[in-house]
Design a protein around this motif. Structure first.
Motif, PDB file in Angstrom:
ATOM      1  N   LEU A  21       0.791  -1.228   0.000  1.00 12.82           N
ATOM      2  CA  LEU A  21       0.000   0.000   0.000  1.00 12.82           C
ATOM      3  C   LEU A  21       0.827   1.285   0.000  1.00 12.82           C
ATOM      4  N   VAL A  22       1.870   1.325   0.808  1.00  9.44           N
ATOM      5  CA  VAL A  22       2.638   2.560   0.950  1.00  9.44           C
ATOM      6  C   VAL A  22       3.743   2.665  -0.105  1.00  9.44           C
ATOM      7  N   LEU A  23       4.383   1.540  -0.384  1.00  9.86           N
ATOM      8  CA  LEU A  23       5.495   1.554  -1.334  1.00  9.86           C
ATOM      9  C   LEU A  23       5.077   1.086  -2.725  1.00  9.86           C
ATOM     10  N   ALA A  24       3.798   1.202  -3.032  1.00  5.86           N
ATOM     11  CA  ALA A  24       3.297   0.786  -4.341  1.00  5.86           C
ATOM     12  C   ALA A  24       4.011   1.563  -5.443  1.00  5.86           C
ATOM     13  N   GLU A  25       4.317   0.861  -6.517  1.00  4.98           N
ATOM     14  CA  GLU A  25       4.970   1.412  -7.702  1.00  4.98           C
ATOM     15  C   GLU A  25       6.400   1.875  -7.444  1.00  4.98           C
ATOM     16  N   ARG A  26       6.992   1.421  -6.354  1.00  6.06           N
ATOM     17  CA  ARG A  26       8.410   1.677  -6.080  1.00  6.06           C
ATOM     18  C   ARG A  26       9.146   0.352  -6.106  1.00  6.06           C
ATOM     19  N   ARG A  27      10.423   0.416  -6.411  1.00  6.50           N
ATOM     20  CA  ARG A  27      11.239  -0.792  -6.477  1.00  6.50           C
ATOM     21  C   ARG A  27      11.195  -1.552  -5.153  1.00  6.50           C
ATOM     22  N   SER A  28      11.313  -0.815  -4.033  1.00  4.85           N
ATOM     23  CA  SER A  28      11.296  -1.473  -2.727  1.00  4.85           C
ATOM     24  C   SER A  28       9.961  -2.175  -2.476  1.00  4.85           C
ATOM     25  N   GLY A  29       8.860  -1.580  -2.910  1.00  2.38           N
ATOM     26  CA  GLY A  29       7.551  -2.209  -2.764  1.00  2.38           C
ATOM     27  C   GLY A  29       7.447  -3.485  -3.576  1.00  2.38           C
ATOM     28  N   TYR A  30       7.961  -3.441  -4.816  1.00  9.45           N
ATOM     29  CA  TYR A  30       7.938  -4.641  -5.664  1.00  9.45           C
ATOM     30  C   TYR A  30       8.788  -5.761  -5.062  1.00  9.45           C
ATOM     31  N   ILE A  31       9.928  -5.389  -4.488  1.00 10.26           N
ATOM     32  CA  ILE A  31      10.803  -6.400  -3.883  1.00 10.26           C
ATOM     33  C   ILE A  31      10.126  -7.013  -2.662  1.00 10.26           C
ATOM     34  N   ILE A  32       9.509  -6.173  -1.820  1.00  5.88           N
ATOM     35  CA  ILE A  32       8.797  -6.693  -0.641  1.00  5.88           C
ATOM     36  C   ILE A  32       7.669  -7.627  -1.079  1.00  5.88           C
ATOM     37  N   MET A  33       6.895  -7.206  -2.078  1.00  2.22           N
ATOM     38  CA  MET A  33       5.791  -8.051  -2.547  1.00  2.22           C
ATOM     39  C   MET A  33       6.306  -9.355  -3.156  1.00  2.22           C
ATOM     40  N   LEU A  34       7.426  -9.295  -3.866  1.00  2.00           N
ATOM     41  CA  LEU A  34       7.991 -10.506  -4.458  1.00  2.00           C
ATOM     42  C   LEU A  34       8.433 -11.493  -3.386  1.00  2.00           C
ATOM     43  N   VAL A  35       9.203 -11.015  -2.419  1.00  2.00           N
ATOM     44  CA  VAL A  35       9.714 -11.896  -1.358  1.00  2.00           C
ATOM     45  C   VAL A  35       8.572 -12.449  -0.504  1.00  2.00           C
ATOM     46  N   ALA A  36       7.644 -11.591  -0.105  1.00  2.00           N
ATOM     47  CA  ALA A  36       6.522 -12.041   0.727  1.00  2.00           C
ATOM     48  C   ALA A  36       5.627 -13.013  -0.038  1.00  2.00           C
ATOM     49  N   SER A  37       5.427 -12.767  -1.319  1.00  2.00           N
ATOM     50  CA  SER A  37       4.607 -13.676  -2.125  1.00  2.00           C
ATOM     51  C   SER A  37       5.288 -15.028  -2.285  1.00  2.00           C
ATOM     52  N   LEU A  38       6.609 -15.026  -2.397  1.00  2.00           N
ATOM     53  CA  LEU A  38       7.335 -16.301  -2.444  1.00  2.00           C
ATOM     54  C   LEU A  38       7.161 -17.072  -1.137  1.00  2.00           C
ATOM     55  N   LEU A  39       7.193 -16.355  -0.015  1.00  2.00           N
ATOM     56  CA  LEU A  39       6.932 -17.000   1.281  1.00  2.00           C
ATOM     57  C   LEU A  39       5.502 -17.545   1.326  1.00  2.00           C
ATOM     58  N   GLY A  40       4.549 -16.745   0.856  1.00  2.00           N
ATOM     59  CA  GLY A  40       3.154 -17.181   0.821  1.00  2.00           C
ATOM     60  C   GLY A  40       2.950 -18.378  -0.084  1.00  2.00           C
ATOM     61  N   LEU A  41       3.722 -18.446  -1.147  1.00  2.00           N
ATOM     62  CA  LEU A  41       3.632 -19.572  -2.080  1.00  2.00           C
ATOM     63  C   LEU A  41       4.133 -20.862  -1.447  1.00  2.00           C
ATOM     64  N   GLY A  42       5.006 -20.735  -0.460  1.00  2.00           N
ATOM     65  CA  GLY A  42       5.522 -21.923   0.220  1.00  2.00           C
ATOM     66  C   GLY A  42       4.514 -22.583   1.141  1.00  2.00           C
ATOM     67  N   ILE A  43       3.528 -21.839   1.611  1.00  2.00           N
ATOM     68  CA  ILE A  43       2.538 -22.378   2.555  1.00  2.00           C
ATOM     69  C   ILE A  43       1.755 -23.554   1.966  1.00  2.00           C
ATOM     70  N   PRO A  44       1.171 -23.420   0.768  1.00  2.00           N
ATOM     71  CA  PRO A  44       0.453 -24.573   0.207  1.00  2.00           C
ATOM     72  C   PRO A  44       1.367 -25.771  -0.027  1.00  2.00           C
ATOM     73  N   VAL A  45       2.591 -25.507  -0.429  1.00  2.00           N
ATOM     74  CA  VAL A  45       3.545 -26.603  -0.666  1.00  2.00           C
ATOM     75  C   VAL A  45       3.814 -27.360   0.627  1.00  2.00           C
ATOM     76  N   ILE A  46       4.067 -26.620   1.700  1.00  2.00           N
ATOM     77  CA  ILE A  46       4.347 -27.242   2.997  1.00  2.00           C
ATOM     78  C   ILE A  46       3.156 -28.072   3.463  1.00  2.00           C
ATOM     79  N   HIS A  47       1.951 -27.519   3.355  1.00  2.00           N
ATOM     80  CA  HIS A  47       0.772 -28.241   3.842  1.00  2.00           C
ATOM     81  C   HIS A  47       0.400 -29.417   2.945  1.00  2.00           C
ATOM     82  N   MET A  48       0.623 -29.327   1.666  1.00  2.00           N
ATOM     83  CA  MET A  48       0.282 -30.444   0.776  1.00  2.00           C
ATOM     84  C   MET A  48       1.288 -31.593   0.905  1.00  2.00           C
ATOM     85  N   MET A  49       2.514 -31.270   1.306  1.00  2.00           N
ATOM     86  CA  MET A  49       3.540 -32.308   1.422  1.00  2.00           C
ATOM     87  C   MET A  49       3.567 -32.953   2.802  1.00  2.00           C
TER      88      MET A  49
END
Length: 130
Positions: free
Chosen positions: A52-80
């Motif tokens: 919300l605050v860092l939208a359209e900034r490089r730092s915001g994109y990096i935070i969203m990328l890293v956090a989304s990768l962490l979020g993507l790991g949740i289904p993998v962990i629970h399915m395995m």
């Protein structure tokens, strides 16, 4: 729809699904309902701030990328393993549909956020502000 709007919506949905997931994990006893969960809350706050605050900034994109990768790991962990996967008792419990739906929805929105944030970072000209 603008790509940045899609990224913001996908990221906010991922945050929402992550809060549902964390709550469900605590209720089911898969995560302790102790102070250690505040680490997850801190991650969600940073993710929300980046969205919300860092939208359209490089730092915001990096935070969203890293956090989304962490979020993507949740289904993998629970399915395995713990939860839906091998030896999991979720299918026999009350609220199983919501639990499984939440981790699938989290996986979908997190993957979309990964793709969109990586694409935004790729198209950014390094050294030039957006």
């Amino acid at each position: 729809m603008k790509q940045n709007a899609m990224l913001t919506i996908a990221s906010l949905l991922s945050i929402l699904f992550m809060t549902f997931h964390l709550t469900d994990d605590i209720i089911r006893g898969m995560a302790s309902g102790q102070v250690s969960n505040l680490v997850g809350v801190l991650i969600l706050v940073v993710w929300l701030y980046g969205t919300l605050v860092l939208a359209e900034r490089r730092s915001g994109y990096i935070i969203m990328l890293v956090a989304s990768l962490l979020g993507l790991g949740i289904p993998v962990i629970h399915m395995m393993g713990k939860g839906v996967g091998v030896g999991g008792n979720i299918a026999k419990s009350s609220g199983a549909f919501f639990f499984v739906w939440t981790i699938i929805a989290l996986g979908v929105t997190a993957l979309l956020s990964v793709i969109l944030s990586a694409r935004e970072l790729w198209t950014l000209q390094w050294g030039q502000p957006r």
